[in-house]
Design an enzyme around this catalytic site. Structure first.
Site, mmCIF file in Angstrom:
data_model
loop_
_atom_site.group_PDB
_atom_site.id
_atom_site.type_symbol
_atom_site.label_atom_id
_atom_site.label_comp_id
_atom_site.label_asym_id
_atom_site.label_seq_id
_atom_site.Cartn_x
_atom_site.Cartn_y
_atom_site.Cartn_z
ATOM 1 N N GLY A 214 0.835 -1.203 0.000
ATOM 2 C CA GLY A 214 0.000 0.000 0.000
ATOM 3 C C GLY A 214 0.863 1.244 0.000
ATOM 4 C CB ILE A 215 -0.021 4.670 -0.190
ATOM 5 C CG1 ILE A 215 0.606 6.033 -0.182
ATOM 6 C CG2 ILE A 215 -1.335 4.687 0.511
ATOM 7 C CD1 ILE A 215 -0.338 7.106 -0.642
ATOM 8 C CD GLU A 237 -5.187 -0.159 -4.390
ATOM 9 O OE1 GLU A 237 -5.732 -1.208 -4.005
ATOM 10 O OE2 GLU A 237 -5.280 0.903 -3.766
HETATM 11 N N1 COA Z 1 -7.828 5.861 16.843
HETATM 12 C C1 COA Z 1 -7.998 7.161 16.526
HETATM 13 N N2 COA Z 1 -7.405 7.762 15.464
HETATM 14 C C2 COA Z 1 -6.610 6.990 14.686
HETATM 15 C C3 COA Z 1 -6.382 5.641 14.963
HETATM 16 C C4 COA Z 1 -7.026 5.079 16.097
HETATM 17 N N3 COA Z 1 -6.865 3.800 16.421
HETATM 18 N N4 COA Z 1 -5.542 5.140 14.016
HETATM 19 C C5 COA Z 1 -5.281 6.151 13.162
HETATM 20 N N5 COA Z 1 -5.925 7.253 13.579
HETATM 21 C C6 COA Z 1 -5.895 8.573 12.922
HETATM 22 C C7 COA Z 1 -4.492 9.179 12.935
HETATM 23 O O1 COA Z 1 -4.250 9.917 14.119
HETATM 24 C C8 COA Z 1 -4.542 10.079 11.710
HETATM 25 O O2 COA Z 1 -5.251 11.255 12.001
HETATM 26 P P1 COA Z 1 -4.738 12.674 11.434
HETATM 27 O O3 COA Z 1 -4.743 12.512 9.935
HETATM 28 O O4 COA Z 1 -5.775 13.630 11.937
HETATM 29 O O5 COA Z 1 -3.369 12.847 11.995
HETATM 30 C C9 COA Z 1 -5.417 9.275 10.746
HETATM 31 O O6 COA Z 1 -6.195 8.382 11.549
HETATM 32 C C10 COA Z 1 -4.625 8.460 9.740
HETATM 33 O O7 COA Z 1 -3.743 7.634 10.450
HETATM 34 P P2 COA Z 1 -2.222 7.453 10.023
HETATM 35 O O8 COA Z 1 -1.632 6.461 10.967
HETATM 36 O O9 COA Z 1 -1.538 8.756 9.851
HETATM 37 O O10 COA Z 1 -2.459 6.866 8.580
HETATM 38 P P3 COA Z 1 -1.600 6.100 7.539
HETATM 39 O O11 COA Z 1 -1.108 7.078 6.541
HETATM 40 O O12 COA Z 1 -0.630 5.153 8.123
HETATM 41 O O13 COA Z 1 -2.791 5.267 6.870
HETATM 42 C C11 COA Z 1 -4.838 4.027 6.937
HETATM 43 C C12 COA Z 1 -3.511 4.320 7.624
HETATM 44 C C13 COA Z 1 -5.513 2.888 7.654
HETATM 45 C C14 COA Z 1 -5.731 5.267 6.953
HETATM 46 C C15 COA Z 1 -4.510 3.621 5.464
HETATM 47 O O14 COA Z 1 -3.634 2.534 5.469
HETATM 48 C C16 COA Z 1 -5.759 3.235 4.686
HETATM 49 O O15 COA Z 1 -6.445 4.090 4.213
HETATM 50 N N6 COA Z 1 -6.060 1.920 4.548
HETATM 51 C C17 COA Z 1 -7.233 1.438 3.852
HETATM 52 C C18 COA Z 1 -7.028 1.397 2.361
HETATM 53 C C19 COA Z 1 -6.020 0.396 1.902
HETATM 54 O O16 COA Z 1 -5.492 -0.414 2.652
HETATM 55 N N7 COA Z 1 -5.741 0.411 0.616
HETATM 56 C C20 COA Z 1 -4.891 -0.573 -0.033
HETATM 57 C C21 COA Z 1 -3.544 -0.145 -0.369
HETATM 58 S S1 COA Z 1 -3.367 1.398 -1.264
#
Ligand code: COA
Length: 432
Positions: A214-215, A237
């Site tokens: 993923g990203i 993807e």
């Molecule tokens: N409780 C509360 N807030 C949470 C949390 C939790 N358990 N886990 C994450 N968050 C919040 C973070 O604080 C952050 O908030 P902010 O943007 O206001 O700072 C936000 O959620 C995103 O979390 P972060 O850890 O910075 O994200 P990331 O860049 O590592 O991405 C996902 C994590 C889950 C959002 C991302 O992997 C995703 O969208 N996954 C689903 C889609 C996917 O897997 N696609 C396939 C591959 S492209």
């Protein structure tokens, strides 16, 4: 008419192209960094002309002005994946969210969300009249195939990607010529936690495996620990800059791949100019629409398919929320479930959910007894297999609920273990 004459007959200014869009139309924008900025900017500038124009988009990497406060009279954003620039619009009711597996988005455009206008960005045509979709094939190509009207920004800085990645100029209604760099996604900062997660994930990856990444920081951290592996392949993807380094160092060869041998298969790209230069006219990288790349029955055919994705919360049963914080939509399913299922269905495949053990600067455990109220179950407990944090690896498939809970508590942050153990003992009437 010659190809040159056909091309010339379709060239209009960005303003003339924007004039073809009518109030009430449903527009699909080219995805991610493939967004056609010139026509969108023109629409924003002339917003008073439009009412109730629905803008369907997924990962919005541009400015997403159409989703800002004050635009709601003119444009209604319908998001298939909420990102930083569109979270607020969906949370505050100015925009909508449509849940959908990425692999099925093309089908939406055929059936439930018929497309009036596809607004896409492509390369200039080759000598046969074919323009490449460049960095975004995914749903952009299917949207163009299903749209009543296709408006294409022809950008001479768009990399020309191979595979099933082309549209003929005769299938484009209007062309807007432009020349601007493709939006870049800067490499993420990789900290100690991400490195530990990357190392734990890498321990599950064997030589010859085919990877989906993923990203973000975690996938990039995984790549750091693959430098000693041999003959890895990519069916993903998307890819980012980290993959280029592993191709250059000879780790990614795609030599063991059982389908598309020798090729990197991908549906969209997001990175820096380094990535865009790498894919340009590179026969090693083939782009296909997302209904092919993300189809679990295609993914499963790969040799030792490994999917690595991230999430927001995992409960003690192994239910994974990857797209909301409680009721607040913060992203979308994307291709997560497509790849989890494809990897699970693959002989010798492994699906990994990798995440830091905490969020909110260490104040919130991501492993929880029960998901937050309103949280989405993105990947079900029946699909999830490996969960990885900086503290280790929990393997869940074939485990009872009690065994799952134990395995997950073992990889939780030490600050939250006591609380989780209490919940465990209450729920299972059993000492930890
Ligand atoms: N409780 C509360 N807030 C949470 C949390 C939790 N358990 N886990 C994450 N968050 C919040 C973070 O604080 C952050 O908030 P902010 O943007 O206001 O700072 C936000 O959620 C995103 O979390 P972060 O850890 O910075 O994200 P990331 O860049 O590592 O991405 C996902 C994590 C889950 C959002 C991302 O992997 C995703 O969208 N996954 C689903 C889609 C996917 O897997 N696609 C396939 C591959 S492209």
């Amino acid at each position: 008419m010659s190809l040159n004459e056909i091309y010339a007959s379709k060239v209009v200014s960005a303003k003339e192209a924007a004039d073809k869009i009518k109030s009430g139309d449903r527009i699909v924008l080219g995805h991610a960094v493939g967004e056609p900025a010139a026509v969108i900017e023109e629409m924003i500038r002339n917003k008073e002309k439009y009412s109730n124009v629905e803008i369907v988009h997924m990962v919005a990497m541009g400015r997403a002005e159409y989703a800002k406060t004050g635009m709601e009279k003119h444009f209604r954003h319908n998001s298939i994946f909420v990102g930083g620039s569109t979270r607020d619009a969906v949370a505050s009711g100015r925009g909508d969210f449509t849940p959908c597996f990425f692999s099925e988005v093309p089908k939406l455009f055929k059936k439930s969300l018929p497309v009036d206008v596809a607004l896409i960005q492509v390369t200039p045509p080759d000598e046969h009249g074919y323009c490449s979709f460049g960095v975004s094939n995914d749903y952009t190509k299917p949207a163009a195939e299903h749209a009543k009207l296709v408006i294409a920004e022809v950008n001479d800085q768009m990399p020309r990607t191979m595979g099933d990645s082309f549209i003929h100029i005769s299938d484009i209604d209007y062309i807007v010529e432009s020349s601007h760099p493709i939006i870049e996604l800067k490499p993420p900062v990789i900290g100690e936690v991400e490195k530990a997660i990357g190392e734990n994930c890498a321990s599950l990856i064997e030589d010859g495996a085919t990877l989906q990444l993923g990203i973000g920081a975690i996938p990039d951290a995984v790549l750091l620990f693959l430098k000693d592996k041999k003959d890895l392949g990519i069916h993903s993807e998307m890819i980012s800059d980290g993959v280029v380094e592993l191709v250059e160092s000879g780790v990614i060869t795609n030599r063991k791949k059982s389908i598309h041998n020798g090729k990197i298969i991908v549906t969209f790209l997001m990175g820096t100019k380094k990535l865009y230069d790498f894919v340009n006219n590179n026969p090693m990288v083939e782009m296909y629409p997302v209904n092919y790349v993300n189809d679990p029955t295609v993914i499963m055919k790969n040799y030792k398919m490994i999917s690595i994705n991230s999430c927001v919360q995992v409960d003690l049963m192994g239910q994974v929320c990857s797209e909301s914080v409680g009721l607040k939509q913060i992203s979308g399913v994307g291709g997560q479930v497509d790849f989890v299922r494809g990897a699970n269905m693959c002989k010798d495949g492994v699906s990994i959910m990798a995440m830091p053990s905490t969020s909110g600067k260490g104040k919130i455990s991501k492993i929880v007894p029960i998901l937050d109220e309103g949280a989405t179950v993105t990947t079900s407990r029946n699909d999830v297999d490996y969960v990885v944090t900086e503290y280790g690896v929990a393997q869940l498939k074939g485990r009872t609920l009690r065994q799952r809970a134990r395995a997950l508590i073992e990889i939780a942050h030490p600050n939250f273990k006591e609380e989780l153990i209490k919940e465990y003992e209450k729920r299972f009437c059993h000492r930890f």
